[in-house]
Motif scaffolding. Structure first.
Motif: not given
Length: 457
Positions: A105, A308, A364, A369, A372-373, A392
């Protein structure tokens, strides 16, 4: 540059540089001093010296450790020596910027910044390093012309020296959280300017670094420019000793679209037979449970799950069968015409799936987690749905949700209702937010170029 007459480079007593234009008569005109190096570097702390000396002893063990990891499949079979500073590519002639990020990432996020730097300075060359094995695979599948990828050398004296002697960068850019204090010190000793971009340091990560605060304080003091993703990061970096930290947000919104796979896309389109394709990626078990439950309630759709960790295909297949769903495995070239779920267990093909999907449930976001992006999907006009856990990427999801650029969901039933709606408004709003970030990142690119000798900021 200063005019069109060739410039004369002068090294001043304090170690900095200036560039002057000579005249036929009279003294030269020196209009600008290059901001190449922070000239108020503190003396190297005794503890850091001890750390560097101790690392010299580890140098003897490094080849043995890497070979052991190689046997376990944890290192690249032909490129593992790059971690000893042994380059597998030639250095191009001309100015070179070295950028480093640790994993997939983080490395992929650098693509947008590199593109902006290339637009402003087409003469530049770029070296990208990373640590994780998977990052090399992802980069090779989504590379940028004129950019070389290598693995970061171990933070050991001989490995670092080989690497720096070979590549001799004109500027070093560290990304996010991955910074190696001894290597930073060695780069600083060569008077090479350094910067940190896309910095991210939450309170938990800060607490861990306070145990070695003296190490990070010395390293951060050697960086000429530090730009953070958010105010929390800026505060925590300042508490560790960083000076004049700026905040311009994440680099991820300005990353160019991931690579296309036109032949695969044509084959999947033909096999769909008019069905709607939607995606869960990069997925983890709790995300998959929501997605599979939703797919079991929908008709005329194909769910693509891109885990993932690609080696989880068998596990996902069992979970799908428990919902009464038939599956196909991408790596096996299984037929998907009559499958309910396609398990995309390859690596580096997310550009294919984002292009084909009407919407994605970002992985996620239902587990520890913490997300994610989302921006890779947005760049390819794929509407973003996500769960409640996004720590995140808290700033990103907050902006997207408030600007109608993403939709937060909490159950499979919500997905079944949303998939019948026209989701183009969500993806369009997200693109507007992404485009707004371009101006800020173009300004950051210009600041970084100002650190290279002779360039105006």
């Amino acid at each position: 540059m200063i005019g069109t007459t060739p410039l004369v480079r002068e090294v001043l007593p304090n170690g900095s540089e200036r560039f002057c234009k000579p005249h036929l008569s009279g003294p030269p005109t020196c209009k600008r001093r290059s901001r190449t190096v922070n000239n108020t570097k503190p003396a190297l702390a005794l503890s850091l010296r001890l750390l560097i000396w101790a690392s010299a002893a580890l140098e003897l063990l490094a080849p043995m450790i890497l070979r052991r990891r190689l046997r376990r499949g944890k290192e690249h079979p032909t490129r593992w020596r790059e971690k000893l500073g042994i380059a597998s590519a030639s250095r191009p002639s001309g100015p070179l910027i070295w950028l480093h990020a640790v994993g997939v990432g983080e490395v992929m996020a650098l693509r947008g910044l590199i593109t902006l730097l290339q637009q402003q300075r087409p003469d530049l060359h770029f070296l990208v390093t990373s640590t994780a094995l998977t990052s090399a695979t992802a980069w090779n599948a989504n590379t940028i012309n004129g950019v070389i990828h290598q693995f970061l050398p171990l933070d050991l004296p001989r490995s670092s020296r080989r690497f720096l002697d070979h590549w001799s960068p004109d500027l070093v850019i560290w990304a996010e959280q991955d910074i190696w204090p001894a290597l930073v010190s060695r780069i600083s000793a060569r008077h090479i300017p350094q910067a940190m971009v896309n910095a991210r340091l939450n309170d938990t990560a800060y607490a861990k670094r306070t145990k070695l605060a003296w190490v990070y304080a010395d390293a951060l003091s050697r960086l000429t420019l530090i730009d953070a993703q958010d105010d929390t990061t800026a505060k925590n970096l300042s508490r560790l000793g960083a000076q004049n930290v700026t905040v311009s947000g994440s680099l991820k919104p300005v990353s160019p679209p991931l690579s296309d796979w036109p032949e695969d896309r044509a084959a999947v389109t033909a096999a769909l037979g008019g069905r709607q394709l939607w995606l869960c990626a990069p997925s983890h078990p709790k995300d998959e449970a929501i997605a599979l439950a939703a797919q079991a309630m929908m008709d005329n759709t194909l769910l693509v799950i891109a885990p993932r960790l690609p080696n989880r295909g068998a596990e996902i297949r069992e979970a799908a069968l428990a919902h009464g769903l038939s599956t196909a495995l991408w790596s096996n070239s299984d037929r998907i015409e009559r499958s309910d779920v396609l398990i995309a267990d390859s690596f580096g093909q997310m550009g294919l799936w984002y292009r084909m999907a009407d919407f994605v449930l970002i992985g996620g976001t239902f587990c520890e987690i913490e997300g994610h992006n989302p921006w890779e999907a947005i760049a390819l006009d794929c509407a973003v749905l996500h769960g409640p856990r996004t720590a995140n990427f808290a700033t990103d999801y907050k902006a997207l949700d408030s600007g109608n650029g993403a939709r937060r969901i909490s159950s499979a039933q919500e997905i079944t209702r949303l998939h019948q709606d026209d989701l183009r408004a969500i993806s369009s709003s997200a693109k507007v937010l992404a485009n707004a970030e371009l101006t800020k990142k173009a300004a950051l690119a210009q600041q970084l170029l100002g650190l290279i000798g002779g360039q105006d900021a």
